[in-house]
Scaffold this motif. Structure first.
Motif, PDB file in Angstrom:
ATOM      1  N   TRP A  95      16.698   9.345 -35.702  1.00 31.38           N
ATOM      2  CA  TRP A  95      15.846   8.159 -35.568  1.00 31.38           C
ATOM      3  C   TRP A  95      14.635   8.475 -34.692  1.00 31.38           C
ATOM      4  CZ3 TRP A  95      17.679   3.084 -32.715  1.00 31.38           C
ATOM      5  CH2 TRP A  95      16.695   2.097 -32.879  1.00 31.38           C
ATOM      6  N   ASP A  96      14.867   9.174 -33.601  1.00 27.75           N
ATOM      7  CA  ASP A  96      13.800   9.492 -32.658  1.00 27.75           C
ATOM      8  C   ASP A  96      12.748  10.398 -33.289  1.00 27.75           C
ATOM      9  OD1 ASP A  96      12.689   9.410 -29.943  1.00 27.75           O
ATOM     10  OD2 ASP A  96      13.253  11.525 -29.846  1.00 27.75           O
ATOM     11  N   ILE A  97      13.198  11.415 -34.015  1.00 25.29           N
ATOM     12  CA  ILE A  97      12.239  12.320 -34.659  1.00 25.29           C
ATOM     13  C   ILE A  97      11.402  11.555 -35.676  1.00 25.29           C
ATOM     14  CG2 ILE A  97      12.008  14.342 -36.145  1.00 25.29           C
ATOM     15  CD1 ILE A  97      14.541  15.446 -34.823  1.00 25.29           C
ATOM     16  N   SER A  98      12.044  10.683 -36.459  1.00 27.95           N
ATOM     17  CA  SER A  98      11.296   9.867 -37.417  1.00 27.95           C
ATOM     18  C   SER A  98      10.256   9.008 -36.715  1.00 27.95           C
ATOM     19  CB  SER A  98      12.256   8.977 -38.212  1.00 27.95           C
ATOM     20  OG  SER A  98      13.083   9.730 -39.055  1.00 27.95           O
ATOM     21  N   PHE A  99      10.654   8.448 -35.581  1.00 29.36           N
ATOM     22  CA  PHE A  99       9.720   7.596 -34.833  1.00 29.36           C
ATOM     23  C   PHE A  99       8.513   8.404 -34.373  1.00 29.36           C
ATOM     24  CE2 PHE A  99       7.940   5.551 -31.144  1.00 29.36           C
ATOM     25  CZ  PHE A  99       8.007   4.198 -31.429  1.00 29.36           C
ATOM     26  N   HIS A 100       8.751   9.600 -33.832  1.00 34.74           N
ATOM     27  CA  HIS A 100       7.646  10.416 -33.331  1.00 34.74           C
ATOM     28  C   HIS A 100       6.724  10.869 -34.456  1.00 34.74           C
ATOM     29  CE1 HIS A 100       8.784  10.536 -29.173  1.00 34.74           C
ATOM     30  NE2 HIS A 100       9.992  11.000 -29.442  1.00 34.74           N
ATOM     31  N   ILE A 101       7.295  11.209 -35.607  1.00 36.97           N
ATOM     32  CA  ILE A 101       6.462  11.631 -36.728  1.00 36.97           C
ATOM     33  C   ILE A 101       5.589  10.479 -37.212  1.00 36.97           C
ATOM     34  CG2 ILE A 101       6.501  12.411 -39.133  1.00 36.97           C
ATOM     35  CD1 ILE A 101       9.028  13.984 -38.436  1.00 36.97           C
ATOM     36  N   ASP A 102       6.129   9.266 -37.216  1.00 36.63           N
ATOM     37  CA  ASP A 102       5.377   8.101 -37.686  1.00 36.63           C
ATOM     38  C   ASP A 102       4.409   7.555 -36.646  1.00 36.63           C
ATOM     39  OD1 ASP A 102       6.461   8.092 -40.199  1.00 36.63           O
ATOM     40  OD2 ASP A 102       7.949   6.546 -39.800  1.00 36.63           O
ATOM     41  N   HIS A 103       4.772   7.662 -35.349  1.00 34.15           N
ATOM     42  CA  HIS A 103       3.989   6.978 -34.316  1.00 34.15           C
ATOM     43  C   HIS A 103       3.448   7.887 -33.212  1.00 34.15           C
ATOM     44  CE1 HIS A 103       4.751   2.902 -35.734  1.00 34.15           C
ATOM     45  NE2 HIS A 103       6.004   3.242 -35.950  1.00 34.15           N
ATOM     46  N   GLY A 104       3.849   9.131 -33.147  1.00 33.58           N
ATOM     47  CA  GLY A 104       3.354   9.985 -32.081  1.00 33.58           C
ATOM     48  C   GLY A 104       4.258   9.951 -30.866  1.00 33.58           C
ATOM     49  N   THR A 296      20.465   9.066 -43.246  1.00 28.22           N
ATOM     50  CA  THR A 296      19.217   9.078 -44.000  1.00 28.22           C
ATOM     51  C   THR A 296      18.908   7.701 -44.575  1.00 28.22           C
ATOM     52  OG1 THR A 296      19.303  11.419 -44.578  1.00 28.22           O
ATOM     53  CG2 THR A 296      18.100   9.990 -46.081  1.00 28.22           C
ATOM     54  N   ALA A 297      19.934   7.057 -45.149  1.00 30.71           N
ATOM     55  CA  ALA A 297      19.731   5.721 -45.732  1.00 30.71           C
ATOM     56  C   ALA A 297      19.340   4.714 -44.670  1.00 30.71           C
ATOM     57  CB  ALA A 297      21.005   5.280 -46.450  1.00 30.71           C
ATOM     58  N   LEU A 298      19.927   4.805 -43.485  1.00 30.07           N
ATOM     59  CA  LEU A 298      19.632   3.849 -42.417  1.00 30.07           C
ATOM     60  C   LEU A 298      18.239   4.068 -41.844  1.00 30.07           C
ATOM     61  CD1 LEU A 298      20.696   1.548 -40.678  1.00 30.07           C
ATOM     62  CD2 LEU A 298      21.706   3.242 -39.139  1.00 30.07           C
ATOM     63  N   VAL A 299      17.885   5.339 -41.600  1.00 32.46           N
ATOM     64  CA  VAL A 299      16.575   5.627 -41.008  1.00 32.46           C
ATOM     65  C   VAL A 299      15.445   5.279 -41.975  1.00 32.46           C
ATOM     66  CG1 VAL A 299      15.061   7.498 -40.222  1.00 32.46           C
ATOM     67  CG2 VAL A 299      17.422   7.395 -39.424  1.00 32.46           C
ATOM     68  N   ALA A 300      15.607   5.650 -43.245  1.00 33.12           N
ATOM     69  CA  ALA A 300      14.547   5.404 -44.222  1.00 33.12           C
ATOM     70  C   ALA A 300      14.581   3.989 -44.780  1.00 33.12           C
ATOM     71  CB  ALA A 300      14.651   6.395 -45.374  1.00 33.12           C
ATOM     72  N   GLY A 301      15.716   3.292 -44.605  1.00 32.27           N
ATOM     73  CA  GLY A 301      15.860   1.939 -45.137  1.00 32.27           C
ATOM     74  C   GLY A 301      15.556   0.868 -44.117  1.00 32.27           C
ATOM     75  N   MET A 307      11.536   9.416 -44.291  1.00 25.72           N
ATOM     76  CA  MET A 307      12.872   9.802 -44.757  1.00 25.72           C
ATOM     77  C   MET A 307      13.232  11.218 -44.307  1.00 25.72           C
ATOM     78  SD  MET A 307      14.405  10.094 -48.638  1.00 25.72           S
ATOM     79  CE  MET A 307      14.461   8.308 -48.858  1.00 25.72           C
ATOM     80  N   PRO A 308      14.389  11.396 -43.673  1.00 24.44           N
ATOM     81  CA  PRO A 308      14.878  12.744 -43.387  1.00 24.44           C
ATOM     82  C   PRO A 308      15.675  13.282 -44.573  1.00 24.44           C
ATOM     83  CG  PRO A 308      16.237  11.115 -42.244  1.00 24.44           C
ATOM     84  CD  PRO A 308      15.189  10.353 -43.007  1.00 24.44           C
TER      85      PRO A 308
END
Length: 615
Positions: A95-104, A296-301, A307-308
């Motif tokens: 979740w954290d990596i997705s957040f950083h990729i999307d928001h910095g 993956t479903a939770l983070v991307a959904g 999406m990871p």
């Protein structure tokens, strides 16, 4: 820090020291210290009450669970605490990596909500080890550490406490690192590896805990199931190291991905299959697919983040089961090395095919020769390490096989295996940047808007990307992420596959990875970042620009005004800490196995060979 722009390229020239971004505010430091103090106080109270003979709720729960099948009380509940903690931390990391990729970047240890499950998960890992030690009562396994008269600590509990402590130390060290070096927005930063690595290695303690439990109270049916689950957890945990590739924003050469996938499958699956028999590798695979797919479903959904993607590992699990049927598992080191060769070839080929089905960066054919060669080395190394761990666990549990080599030879094979794991990474990890590529950039605004545009680039030299490892367009950290390979229009002319963003906080860049190590980037739009003194970068349509070091673009927050020895010292310290951690854990496994062998050794039998209790 300010930057000068030339008329042909973004020329990054530091002119003053940059403030460190992403460091913790005093209030957040106080919160972390307070939470840790409360948890440690509660654990100290548990230890005090249990060691003075008083009843506690955790002790009563452990006794009830232990009474179901005769499991030792110290092995009854801590595995479930540790598994839940690892699951929480792993979910938080993705979740954290997705957040950083999307928001910095964030600001401090609790700068994103994803940091909470990571932090409490790491606390839970450490706490599970303390619970094992606090509840330790006779019978305890051979080799247990004597802390005081009447209190001996199972080595599995010590194992977890060591790993959990190293992971937790990573939190304050991460803030210190940011204050000195600026923010390293990469999973492979030293403090990030320290935090993640400790939690990953702690999973091996679950295998040791159940081996110790078998030693003192005999096998239990549920131990087989729990070891299979732990094997699946190891698949998930090791795949975490390749997560940047799963998102399509890796900051290190692509060759690392196949090597990490070989390591992350051979080691867990060989260990599980060697210990738990036919079908266990497939069982671990099922655990991996269910949990990893759910994350993956939770983070991307519901969380609406990038999406990871993830590798399926189906072929690798089938290969492990197939090798076990052909060569057997009684000779652990033969089984591990043969599996390493097979997975290093066929497993890599399978993941090559999968990369063209669902992964964000498909592997080029030019990657296969080095990936196959180094993959075999990595696979054999991982197989030998897994075989050594399985052999030590056999010793502890008293389920050794006739094919076990003398102990010293086993240690030597493990050392060779460990070297074989690190050598391919030493080849694959280093990056280079040869800034000899230029481009004319033509921007076609999308529907008359200046917020996004399709970019067409005319490369000089024209063949600069013809045999590239990747040439991808990336727009990220503006709220959402868009990543896809560039589209070849004609010789030397390429087009972005989507309109890249040219507004707001979006960072839009064209990334070019050539050969095994050369990584360049052409930043088309970078927002102004006053906190670190960086002005806006925006390439105008029709202008000439030069590709620069990819690291300068993806890791703008890092300071560039520090002496080189600062970085050498920082990464050197990580190496020393990692070596210390691995050394402690190897010693604990060796001690546990040696003590168990000595306990069972009949008179006149050399210490290097102990007959199996199950023969």
């Amino acid at each position: 820090m300010t930057f000068l722009m030339s008329d042909t390229s973004p020329l990054l020239v530091p002119t003053a020291a940059a403030p460190a971004p992403g460091v913790a505010e005093a209030s957040q430091v106080a919160v972390v210290v307070g939470v840790v103090a409360v948890v440690y106080a509660a654990l100290a109270w548990l230890v005090l009450r249990e060691r003075t003979g008083h009843r506690t709720l955790l002790g009563a729960l452990a006794d009830r669970v232990a009474g179901l099948d005769g499991t030792p009380r110290w092995a009854a509940i801590s595995p479930f605490v540790q598994t839940a903690a690892i699951l929480a931390a792993g979910f938080g990391v993705w979740w954290d990596i997705s957040f950083h990729i999307d928001h910095g970047r964030d600001q401090g240890p609790f700068g994103t909500p994803a940091h909470y499950p990571i932090f409490f998960g790491l606390l839970g890992v450490m706490a599970s080890g303390v619970i094992t030690c606090a509840l330790a009562a006779k019978p305890v396994p051979a080799g247990s550490l004597r802390l005081r008269p009447g209190w001996r600590l199972p080595l599995s509990g010590v194992f977890v406490v060591v790993c959990g402590t190293f992971s937790l130390i990573g939190f304050p060290l991460d803030d210190t690192w940011h204050r000195i070096f600026g923010e390293d927005v990469t999973l492979w930063g030293p403090t990030h590896i320290l935090m993640i690595g400790g939690a990953v290695i702690a999973l091996f303690a679950l295998f040791l805990l159940r081996a110790e439990a078998v030693q003192v109270s005999g096998p239990r049916r549920r131990y087989v199931f729990l070891d299979v689950v732990t094997g699946g957890a190891l698949l998930i945990a090791f795949e975490l190291f390749a997560t940047e590739f799963d998102y399509g924003v890796p900051q290190f050469p692509l060759l690392n991905q196949p090597l990490l996938l070989v390591l992350g499958t051979v080691l867990p699956l060989v260990l599980t299959r060697a210990r738990r028999g036919p079908g266990s590798a497939l069982g671990s695979l099922l655990v991996y697919l269910v949990v990893r797919g759910s994350i993956t479903a939770l983070v991307a959904g519901p969380l609406d983040r990038v999406m990871p993607h993830f590798p399926p590992y189906v072929v690798e699990a089938l290969l492990v089961e197939g090798v076990a049927l052909v060569v057997g598992t009684s000779r652990r080191f033969r089984f591990g090395s043969v599996t390493g060769v097979v997975v290093g070839v066929l497993g890599v080929l399978a993941e090559y095919g999968w990369s063209h089905v669902w992964m964000p960066i498909p592997w080029p054919g030019t990657l296969l020769p080095p990936a196959l060669g180094l993959g075999v080395v990595m696979g054999v190394g991982a197989g030998l390490v897994a075989a050594w761990v399985a052999t030590r666990l056999d010793d502890v549990a008293g389920t050794g096989t006739e094919g076990a080599p003398p102990v010293r030879r086993g240690h030597l094979l493990a050392a060779v295996g460990l070297a074989a794991v690190f050598v391919p990474l030493a080849v694959a990890v280093p990056r280079s940047a040869t800034p000899d590529v230029r481009a004319q950039v033509d921007l076609a605004p999308q529907a008359g808007s200046s917020r996004s545009a399709v970019a067409t680039v005319h490369l000089h030299p024209a063949d600069a990307a013809d045999h590239a490892t990747w040439f991808i367009a990336t727009s990220f950290q503006g709220g959402h992420t868009h990543i896809a390979p560039m589209v070849r229009v004609s010789e030397g002319v390429w087009r972005t596959p989507f309109p890249i963003r040219l507004d707001g906080r979006y960072k839009s860049t064209l990334r070019l990875h050539r050969g095994l190590h050369d990584m360049l980037s052409l930043p088309v739009h970078m927002p102004a970042d006053p906190q670190i003194g960086k002005p806006e970068i925006r390439v105008s349509s029709g202008s000439q620009a030069a590709f620069v070091d990819d690291e300068q673009v993806l890791r703008r927050e890092e300071r560039t005004d520090l002496p080189g020895w600062y970085w050498t010292a920082g990464y050197g310290a990580l190496g020393l800490v990692s070596a210390l951690e691995l050394g402690i854990l190897a010693w604990l496994l060796t001690r546990a196995g040696a003590a168990a062998r000595a306990l069972r050794r009949p008179a006149g039998i050399p210490s290097g060979r102990v007959p199996s209790l199950t023969r």
